[in-house]
Scaffold this active site. Structure first.
Site, mmCIF file in Angstrom:
data_model
loop_
_atom_site.group_PDB
_atom_site.id
_atom_site.type_symbol
_atom_site.label_atom_id
_atom_site.label_comp_id
_atom_site.label_asym_id
_atom_site.label_seq_id
_atom_site.Cartn_x
_atom_site.Cartn_y
_atom_site.Cartn_z
ATOM 1 N N CYS A 65 23.354 9.323 -49.194
ATOM 2 C CA CYS A 65 23.229 8.457 -50.365
ATOM 3 C C CYS A 65 24.587 8.351 -51.042
ATOM 4 C CB CYS A 65 22.167 8.967 -51.323
ATOM 5 S SG CYS A 65 22.349 10.690 -51.761
ATOM 6 N N GLU A 112 19.391 4.314 -61.594
ATOM 7 C CA GLU A 112 20.006 3.610 -60.475
ATOM 8 C C GLU A 112 19.180 2.425 -60.000
ATOM 9 O OE1 GLU A 112 22.664 7.071 -58.416
ATOM 10 O OE2 GLU A 112 20.759 6.599 -57.444
#
Length: 177
Positions: A65, A112
């Protein structure tokens, strides 16, 4: 030096930039990605984040990620981080996006706009020990039970993605790669 990341609105339109540390301290919505890499047997590659990471250290999570930098294309950033963290690259396909918000144990805030990519790789990764302390391949049918039995050893975003998937979704991902 603090990475400069892309701030976005709730439709993923860029609205500015800020330093990574500042973003996570103030909880600003920013662009991110999560990569899920599978082998030919359908096992998912998990990584254990290095103990030195400033948040979610030592927790198990998806294959890779990260965040694109200002001016960096999303998929290019995903390929960059896959190489930096796991020591390999593979074709990636974007399968979904979602927004999540979570307050982490060290008072950092994750907010996010997360883009989810999938890929296939059939060799062992060469992990960067500054980023990743361990890895394992996990059978997807057993993954939910592993998470339910020890939820505190997995990252918040990983649990959110996995818990939001149906088995049909996972089968569809397998067909796409």
């Amino acid at each position: 030096m603090d990475e400069i990341l892309v701030l976005v609105d709730k439709h993923d339109n860029p609205i500015g930039s800020a330093g990574k540390a500042d973003i996570h301290q103030k909880g600003m919505l920013h662009r991110a990605f999560s990569i899920f890499v599978f082998d030919n047997k359908g096992n998912l590659l998990l990584q254990k984040r290095a103990a030195t990471k400033y948040h979610s250290a030592g927790l198990w999570t998806n294959s890779c990620c990260g965040h694109p930098r200002v001016g960096e294309a999303l998929e290019a950033a995903a390929h960059r981080r896959l190489g930096e963290e796991m020591g390999f690259d593979c074709p990636l396909k974007k399968v979904s996006s979602f927004i999540y918000h979570a307050i982490l144990p060290n008072n950092l805030i994750e907010y996010e706009y997360d883009h989810v990519f999938i890929g296939r790789f059939d060799k062992e990764p060469i992990i960067n020990l500054d980023e990743v302390s361990d890895y394992k391949w996990v059978n997807l049918l057993k993954l939910r039970a592993l998470i339910n039995n020890a939820p505190d050893v997995y990252t918040v975003w990983f649990k959110k993605i996995i818990n939001g998937l149906s088995y049909q979704d996972i089968e569809e991902w397998q067909r796409l790669i």
